[in-house]
Write a protein that holds these residues in place. Structure first.
Motif, PDB file in Angstrom:
ATOM      1  N   LEU A 254      -0.485  -0.792  -8.265  1.00  0.00           N
ATOM      2  CA  LEU A 254       0.518   0.227  -8.595  1.00  0.00           C
ATOM      3  C   LEU A 254      -0.122   1.395  -9.339  1.00  0.00           C
ATOM      4  O   LEU A 254       0.149   2.564  -9.040  1.00  0.00           O
ATOM      5  CB  LEU A 254       1.631  -0.386  -9.453  1.00  0.00           C
ATOM      6  N   GLY A 255      -0.964   1.089 -10.317  1.00  0.00           N
ATOM      7  CA  GLY A 255      -1.637   2.137 -11.065  1.00  0.00           C
ATOM      8  C   GLY A 255      -2.515   3.004 -10.197  1.00  0.00           C
ATOM      9  O   GLY A 255      -2.511   4.240 -10.300  1.00  0.00           O
TER      10      GLY A 255
ATOM     11  N   GLN B 263      -3.886 -12.135  -4.392  1.00  0.00           N
ATOM     12  CA  GLN B 263      -2.874 -11.080  -4.266  1.00  0.00           C
ATOM     13  C   GLN B 263      -1.618 -11.467  -5.052  1.00  0.00           C
ATOM     14  O   GLN B 263      -0.515 -11.585  -4.515  1.00  0.00           O
ATOM     15  CB  GLN B 263      -2.540 -10.851  -2.793  1.00  0.00           C
ATOM     16  N   ASN B 264      -1.789 -11.624  -6.362  1.00  0.00           N
ATOM     17  CA  ASN B 264      -0.701 -12.048  -7.232  1.00  0.00           C
ATOM     18  C   ASN B 264      -0.190 -10.872  -8.051  1.00  0.00           C
ATOM     19  O   ASN B 264      -0.558  -9.716  -7.805  1.00  0.00           O
ATOM     20  CB  ASN B 264      -1.175 -13.194  -8.141  1.00  0.00           C
ATOM     21  N   ASN B 265       0.641 -11.134  -9.061  1.00  0.00           N
ATOM     22  CA  ASN B 265       1.216 -10.036  -9.851  1.00  0.00           C
ATOM     23  C   ASN B 265       0.162  -9.281 -10.640  1.00  0.00           C
ATOM     24  O   ASN B 265       0.292  -8.067 -10.869  1.00  0.00           O
ATOM     25  CB  ASN B 265       2.297 -10.566 -10.782  1.00  0.00           C
TER      26      ASN B 265
ATOM     27  N   SER C  98       5.971   1.151  -2.710  1.00  0.00           N
ATOM     28  CA  SER C  98       7.232   0.519  -2.337  1.00  0.00           C
ATOM     29  C   SER C  98       7.024  -0.918  -1.870  1.00  0.00           C
ATOM     30  O   SER C  98       7.779  -1.820  -2.232  1.00  0.00           O
ATOM     31  CB  SER C  98       7.921   1.335  -1.238  1.00  0.00           C
ATOM     32  N   SER C  99       5.975  -1.134  -1.075  1.00  0.00           N
ATOM     33  CA  SER C  99       5.712  -2.491  -0.576  1.00  0.00           C
ATOM     34  C   SER C  99       5.288  -3.431  -1.694  1.00  0.00           C
ATOM     35  O   SER C  99       5.653  -4.611  -1.700  1.00  0.00           O
ATOM     36  CB  SER C  99       4.642  -2.448   0.519  1.00  0.00           C
TER      37      SER C  99
ATOM     38  N   LYS D 258       7.675  -6.975  -4.098  1.00  0.00           N
ATOM     39  CA  LYS D 258       7.217  -8.332  -4.393  1.00  0.00           C
ATOM     40  C   LYS D 258       7.259  -8.654  -5.882  1.00  0.00           C
ATOM     41  O   LYS D 258       6.862  -9.747  -6.291  1.00  0.00           O
ATOM     42  CB  LYS D 258       5.795  -8.516  -3.859  1.00  0.00           C
ATOM     43  N   LEU D 259       7.743  -7.695  -6.682  1.00  0.00           N
ATOM     44  CA  LEU D 259       7.850  -7.895  -8.126  1.00  0.00           C
ATOM     45  C   LEU D 259       9.311  -8.122  -8.509  1.00  0.00           C
ATOM     46  O   LEU D 259      10.219  -7.674  -7.801  1.00  0.00           O
ATOM     47  CB  LEU D 259       7.284  -6.676  -8.864  1.00  0.00           C
TER      48      LEU D 259
END
Length: 314
Positions: A162-163, A153-155, A248-249, A253-254
Protein backbone atom coordinates in the motif's frame (compact mmCIF):
# COMPACT_ATOMS: atom_id res chain seq x y z
CA UNK A 1 -1.22 -6.96 13.86
CA UNK A 2 -0.88 -3.84 16.03
CA UNK A 3 -1.95 -0.60 14.37
CA UNK A 4 1.45 1.02 15.10
CA UNK A 5 3.24 -1.86 13.40
CA UNK A 6 1.01 -1.59 10.32
CA UNK A 7 1.65 2.16 10.19
CA UNK A 8 5.43 1.71 10.35
CA UNK A 9 5.39 -0.92 7.61
CA UNK A 10 3.33 1.39 5.41
CA UNK A 11 5.68 4.32 5.98
CA UNK A 12 8.81 2.19 5.48
CA UNK A 13 7.62 1.42 1.97
CA UNK A 14 6.50 5.01 1.27
CA UNK A 15 9.85 6.40 2.32
CA UNK A 16 11.86 3.89 0.31
CA UNK A 17 9.73 4.56 -2.77
CA UNK A 18 10.18 8.30 -2.16
CA UNK A 19 13.95 7.88 -1.94
CA UNK A 20 14.01 6.06 -5.28
CA UNK A 21 11.69 8.56 -6.95
CA UNK A 22 13.70 11.52 -5.63
CA UNK A 23 16.95 9.99 -6.88
CA UNK A 24 15.43 9.38 -10.32
CA UNK A 25 14.04 12.89 -10.46
CA UNK A 26 17.34 14.54 -9.53
CA UNK A 27 19.31 12.46 -12.04
CA UNK A 28 16.93 12.94 -14.97
CA UNK A 29 16.44 16.65 -14.22
CA UNK A 30 20.19 17.19 -14.33
CA UNK A 31 20.29 15.61 -17.78
CA UNK A 32 17.28 17.63 -18.92
CA UNK A 33 18.95 20.90 -17.92
CA UNK A 34 21.73 20.25 -20.41
CA UNK A 35 19.59 18.77 -23.22
CA UNK A 36 17.18 21.68 -23.56
CA UNK A 37 18.13 24.95 -25.29
CA UNK A 38 18.90 27.91 -23.03
CA UNK A 39 15.80 29.75 -24.22
CA UNK A 40 13.60 27.19 -22.47
CA UNK A 41 12.39 28.46 -19.09
CA UNK A 42 13.73 25.68 -16.90
CA UNK A 43 15.69 26.13 -13.70
CA UNK A 44 16.80 24.16 -10.67
CA UNK A 45 14.08 25.66 -8.50
CA UNK A 46 11.60 23.52 -10.42
CA UNK A 47 12.79 20.58 -8.30
CA UNK A 48 11.62 22.49 -5.24
CA UNK A 49 8.22 23.05 -6.84
CA UNK A 50 7.78 19.41 -7.88
CA UNK A 51 8.24 18.28 -4.30
CA UNK A 52 6.12 21.13 -2.84
CA UNK A 53 9.02 22.46 -0.76
CA UNK A 54 8.74 26.15 -1.67
CA UNK A 55 8.08 27.34 1.88
CA UNK A 56 10.98 25.37 3.34
CA UNK A 57 13.38 26.50 0.61
CA UNK A 58 12.44 30.16 0.79
CA UNK A 59 12.88 30.05 4.58
CA UNK A 60 16.26 28.30 4.67
CA UNK A 61 17.95 29.29 1.40
CA UNK A 62 18.59 32.56 -0.38
CA UNK A 63 19.69 31.93 -3.98
CA UNK A 64 17.88 29.48 -6.27
CA UNK A 65 21.13 27.85 -7.38
CA UNK A 66 21.85 24.28 -8.40
CA UNK A 67 23.81 23.71 -5.17
CA UNK A 68 21.03 24.98 -2.91
CA UNK A 69 18.22 23.20 -4.74
CA UNK A 70 20.10 19.90 -4.79
CA UNK A 71 21.06 20.28 -1.14
CA UNK A 72 17.44 20.87 -0.16
CA UNK A 73 16.25 17.92 -2.25
CA UNK A 74 18.96 15.37 -1.44
CA UNK A 75 20.99 15.98 1.72
CA UNK A 76 19.34 18.55 4.00
CA UNK A 77 18.36 16.69 7.19
CA UNK A 78 16.30 19.67 8.32
CA UNK A 79 14.04 19.05 5.33
CA UNK A 80 11.84 16.12 6.35
CA UNK A 81 11.19 15.21 2.69
CA UNK A 82 14.82 15.22 1.46
CA UNK A 83 16.30 12.00 0.15
CA UNK A 84 18.57 11.57 3.18
CA UNK A 85 15.76 12.33 5.66
CA UNK A 86 13.41 9.90 3.89
CA UNK A 87 16.07 7.20 3.96
CA UNK A 88 16.63 7.85 7.69
CA UNK A 89 12.91 7.52 8.38
CA UNK A 90 12.69 4.34 6.32
CA UNK A 91 15.58 2.92 8.36
CA UNK A 92 13.95 3.90 11.67
CA UNK A 93 10.59 2.39 10.75
CA UNK A 94 12.26 -0.82 9.64
CA UNK A 95 14.42 -0.94 12.76
CA UNK A 96 11.32 -1.01 14.94
CA UNK A 97 9.57 -3.69 12.83
CA UNK A 98 12.51 -5.86 11.87
CA UNK A 99 11.23 -8.77 13.98
CA UNK A 100 8.46 -9.40 11.40
CA UNK A 101 10.55 -8.74 8.27
CA UNK A 102 13.29 -10.76 6.57
CA UNK A 103 16.57 -9.92 8.29
CA UNK A 104 18.14 -9.10 4.93
CA UNK A 105 15.62 -6.30 4.42
CA UNK A 106 16.74 -4.43 7.54
CA UNK A 107 20.44 -5.04 6.85
CA UNK A 108 20.07 -3.82 3.28
CA UNK A 109 18.38 -0.52 4.19
CA UNK A 110 20.75 0.09 7.11
CA UNK A 111 23.76 -0.37 4.83
CA UNK A 112 22.21 1.84 2.15
CA UNK A 113 21.60 4.62 4.66
CA UNK A 114 25.15 4.43 6.05
CA UNK A 115 26.59 4.47 2.53
CA UNK A 116 24.61 7.58 1.53
CA UNK A 117 25.40 9.35 4.81
CA UNK A 118 29.14 8.71 4.43
CA UNK A 119 29.13 9.93 0.81
CA UNK A 120 26.61 12.78 0.95
CA UNK A 121 29.31 15.28 -0.08
CA UNK A 122 29.16 13.63 -3.51
CA UNK A 123 25.79 15.31 -4.05
CA UNK A 124 27.67 18.60 -4.52
CA UNK A 125 29.52 17.36 -7.61
CA UNK A 126 27.53 16.61 -10.77
CA UNK A 127 29.56 13.58 -11.86
CA UNK A 128 29.79 12.07 -8.39
CA UNK A 129 26.15 12.90 -7.70
CA UNK A 130 24.88 10.86 -10.63
CA UNK A 131 27.05 7.88 -9.66
CA UNK A 132 25.69 7.99 -6.11
CA UNK A 133 22.12 8.40 -7.33
CA UNK A 134 22.55 5.29 -9.49
CA UNK A 135 23.61 3.30 -6.42
CA UNK A 136 20.63 4.59 -4.46
CA UNK A 137 18.16 3.69 -7.21
CA UNK A 138 19.58 0.18 -7.50
CA UNK A 139 19.56 -0.17 -3.71
CA UNK A 140 15.87 0.74 -3.50
CA UNK A 141 15.00 -1.57 -6.38
CA UNK A 142 16.86 -4.40 -4.66
CA UNK A 143 14.84 -3.85 -1.48
CA UNK A 144 11.54 -3.84 -3.37
CA UNK A 145 12.51 -7.03 -5.20
CA UNK A 146 13.59 -8.60 -1.91
CA UNK A 147 10.18 -7.90 -0.36
CA UNK A 148 8.32 -9.29 -3.36
CA UNK A 149 10.33 -12.49 -3.61
CA UNK A 150 10.97 -13.40 0.05
CA UNK A 151 7.75 -12.53 1.91
CA UNK A 152 4.48 -14.35 2.35
CA UNK A 153 1.58 -12.45 0.80
CA UNK A 154 0.10 -11.67 4.21
CA UNK A 155 -1.03 -8.45 5.91
CA UNK A 156 2.57 -7.46 6.65
CA UNK A 157 3.31 -7.57 2.94
CA UNK A 158 0.02 -5.84 2.06
CA UNK A 159 0.72 -2.74 4.15
CA UNK A 160 4.15 -2.49 2.53
CA UNK A 161 2.57 -2.67 -0.92
CA UNK A 162 0.00 0.00 0.00
CA UNK A 163 2.78 2.42 0.89
CA UNK A 164 4.67 1.72 -2.31
CA UNK A 165 1.65 2.14 -4.60
CA UNK A 166 0.32 5.34 -2.99
CA UNK A 167 3.74 6.99 -3.16
CA UNK A 168 4.21 6.00 -6.82
CA UNK A 169 0.83 7.36 -7.87
CA UNK A 170 1.49 10.64 -6.07
CA UNK A 171 4.90 11.19 -7.67
CA UNK A 172 3.65 10.31 -11.16
CA UNK A 173 0.86 12.86 -10.87
CA UNK A 174 3.31 15.54 -9.67
CA UNK A 175 5.68 14.93 -12.58
CA UNK A 176 2.82 15.14 -15.08
CA UNK A 177 1.76 18.42 -13.51
CA UNK A 178 5.27 19.81 -14.00
CA UNK A 179 5.31 18.72 -17.64
CA UNK A 180 2.07 20.56 -18.21
CA UNK A 181 3.46 23.62 -16.44
CA UNK A 182 6.39 23.86 -18.86
CA UNK A 183 4.12 23.53 -21.86
CA UNK A 184 1.93 26.33 -20.51
CA UNK A 185 5.07 28.49 -20.22
CA UNK A 186 5.73 28.04 -23.97
CA UNK A 187 8.80 25.89 -23.62
CA UNK A 188 8.76 24.99 -27.33
CA UNK A 189 11.01 27.71 -28.68
CA UNK A 190 12.05 26.38 -32.08
CA UNK A 191 10.08 24.16 -34.46
CA UNK A 192 13.36 22.70 -35.73
CA UNK A 193 14.51 21.85 -32.21
CA UNK A 194 11.92 19.58 -30.59
CA UNK A 195 12.40 20.73 -27.02
CA UNK A 196 8.94 19.47 -26.09
CA UNK A 197 9.89 15.92 -27.14
CA UNK A 198 13.08 16.13 -25.08
CA UNK A 199 11.07 17.32 -22.10
CA UNK A 200 8.51 14.51 -22.26
CA UNK A 201 11.15 11.86 -22.98
CA UNK A 202 13.04 12.85 -19.84
CA UNK A 203 9.86 12.92 -17.78
CA UNK A 204 9.14 9.37 -18.94
CA UNK A 205 12.63 8.37 -17.87
CA UNK A 206 12.13 9.95 -14.45
CA UNK A 207 9.45 7.32 -13.72
CA UNK A 208 11.20 4.52 -15.66
CA UNK A 209 8.45 4.61 -18.28
CA UNK A 210 10.40 5.42 -21.45
CA UNK A 211 10.81 1.86 -22.75
CA UNK A 212 7.26 0.77 -21.91
CA UNK A 213 5.87 3.92 -23.51
CA UNK A 214 7.79 3.22 -26.72
CA UNK A 215 6.64 -0.39 -26.70
CA UNK A 216 2.98 0.37 -26.07
CA UNK A 217 2.30 3.72 -27.72
CA UNK A 218 4.57 3.27 -30.76
CA UNK A 219 4.28 6.88 -31.91
CA UNK A 220 6.39 9.98 -31.50
CA UNK A 221 6.58 11.28 -27.96
CA UNK A 222 3.94 13.94 -27.37
CA UNK A 223 2.66 15.47 -24.18
CA UNK A 224 -0.89 14.20 -24.73
CA UNK A 225 0.24 10.61 -25.28
CA UNK A 226 2.52 10.74 -22.24
CA UNK A 227 -0.28 12.06 -20.03
CA UNK A 228 -2.66 9.37 -21.25
CA UNK A 229 -0.08 6.61 -20.76
CA UNK A 230 1.03 7.64 -17.28
CA UNK A 231 -2.52 8.35 -16.14
CA UNK A 232 -4.59 5.57 -17.68
CA UNK A 233 -2.48 2.60 -18.75
CA UNK A 234 -3.85 -0.50 -17.04
CA UNK A 235 -0.68 -2.58 -17.19
CA UNK A 236 2.27 -0.25 -16.57
CA UNK A 237 3.27 -0.58 -12.90
CA UNK A 238 3.90 3.16 -12.37
CA UNK A 239 0.82 4.58 -14.05
CA UNK A 240 -1.69 6.25 -11.75
CA UNK A 241 -4.46 3.92 -12.98
CA UNK A 242 -2.44 0.79 -12.24
CA UNK A 243 -1.36 2.01 -8.79
CA UNK A 244 -4.91 2.89 -7.70
CA UNK A 245 -6.26 -0.39 -9.01
CA UNK A 246 -3.49 -2.23 -7.18
CA UNK A 247 -4.30 -0.40 -3.93
CA UNK A 248 -7.95 -1.37 -4.39
CA UNK A 249 -7.07 -5.05 -4.82
CA UNK A 250 -4.84 -5.02 -1.71
CA UNK A 251 -7.41 -3.14 0.38
CA UNK A 252 -10.08 -5.73 -0.44
CA UNK A 253 -8.01 -8.34 1.45
CA UNK A 254 -7.74 -6.23 4.61
CA UNK A 255 -10.39 -5.97 7.36
CA UNK A 256 -13.02 -3.19 7.56
CA UNK A 257 -12.27 -2.05 4.03
CA UNK A 258 -15.64 -2.12 2.23
CA UNK A 259 -16.25 1.66 2.32
CA UNK A 260 -12.68 2.46 1.24
CA UNK A 261 -12.90 -0.13 -1.54
CA UNK A 262 -15.95 1.66 -2.94
CA UNK A 263 -14.10 5.00 -2.91
CA UNK A 264 -11.11 3.51 -4.71
CA UNK A 265 -13.32 1.86 -7.34
CA UNK A 266 -15.00 5.23 -7.94
CA UNK A 267 -11.57 6.87 -8.32
CA UNK A 268 -10.57 4.26 -10.92
CA UNK A 269 -13.76 4.96 -12.87
CA UNK A 270 -13.00 8.68 -12.71
CA UNK A 271 -9.53 8.12 -14.15
CA UNK A 272 -10.97 5.89 -16.89
CA UNK A 273 -13.32 8.62 -18.13
CA UNK A 274 -12.86 9.68 -21.75
CA UNK A 275 -12.38 13.35 -20.82
CA UNK A 276 -9.31 14.74 -22.57
CA UNK A 277 -7.42 17.50 -20.78
CA UNK A 278 -5.23 19.63 -23.02
CA UNK A 279 -1.59 19.49 -21.92
CA UNK A 280 -0.61 22.77 -20.30
CA UNK A 281 -4.21 23.76 -19.60
CA UNK A 282 -5.59 24.93 -16.29
CA UNK A 283 -8.10 22.08 -16.52
CA UNK A 284 -5.31 19.48 -16.49
CA UNK A 285 -3.57 21.21 -13.57
CA UNK A 286 -6.84 21.31 -11.60
CA UNK A 287 -7.54 17.65 -12.43
CA UNK A 288 -4.11 16.56 -11.17
CA UNK A 289 -4.58 18.68 -8.04
CA UNK A 290 -7.88 16.91 -7.40
CA UNK A 291 -6.18 13.56 -7.92
CA UNK A 292 -3.46 14.39 -5.39
CA UNK A 293 -6.11 15.45 -2.88
CA UNK A 294 -7.95 12.18 -3.51
CA UNK A 295 -4.75 10.25 -2.80
CA UNK A 296 -4.34 12.25 0.40
CA UNK A 297 -7.91 11.35 1.36
CA UNK A 298 -7.17 7.66 0.79
CA UNK A 299 -4.05 8.02 2.96
CA UNK A 300 -6.15 9.60 5.72
CA UNK A 301 -8.66 6.76 5.44
CA UNK A 302 -5.85 4.31 6.16
CA UNK A 303 -5.37 6.09 9.47
CA UNK A 304 -9.06 6.09 10.28
CA UNK A 305 -9.45 2.38 9.54
CA UNK A 306 -6.14 0.75 10.47
CA UNK A 307 -3.48 3.05 11.93
CA UNK A 308 -5.56 5.05 14.39
CA UNK A 309 -8.94 3.28 14.44
CA UNK A 310 -10.61 5.22 17.26
CA UNK A 311 -14.03 5.22 15.66
CA UNK A 312 -13.99 1.44 15.24
CA UNK A 313 -13.20 0.88 18.89
CA UNK A 314 -15.98 3.20 20.07
Amino acid sequence: MLSKVAERLYWSARYIERVENTARLAKVFSQLMFDLPKAVKLNWYTLVQITSNEVFFDTHYEAKTEKNCMSMLLSDRDNSTSLLSSLWWARENMRTTRDILPREAWVHINELYLMVKENKEDFESRSKRNALLDKIIKGCQSWTGMMTSTMSQNNTYRFIMLGTAIERADMTSRILDVGGFFVSQETVVDDEYPSDSILWANLLKSVSAYFMYRQNVQTEITGQHVVDFLMKDKEFARSVRFCINFVSSVVSKLPNSSELKEELDALVLHIDQDTVYEVGSTALHDYLDELQMALSTVHNKFYEIWFNPKQLAA
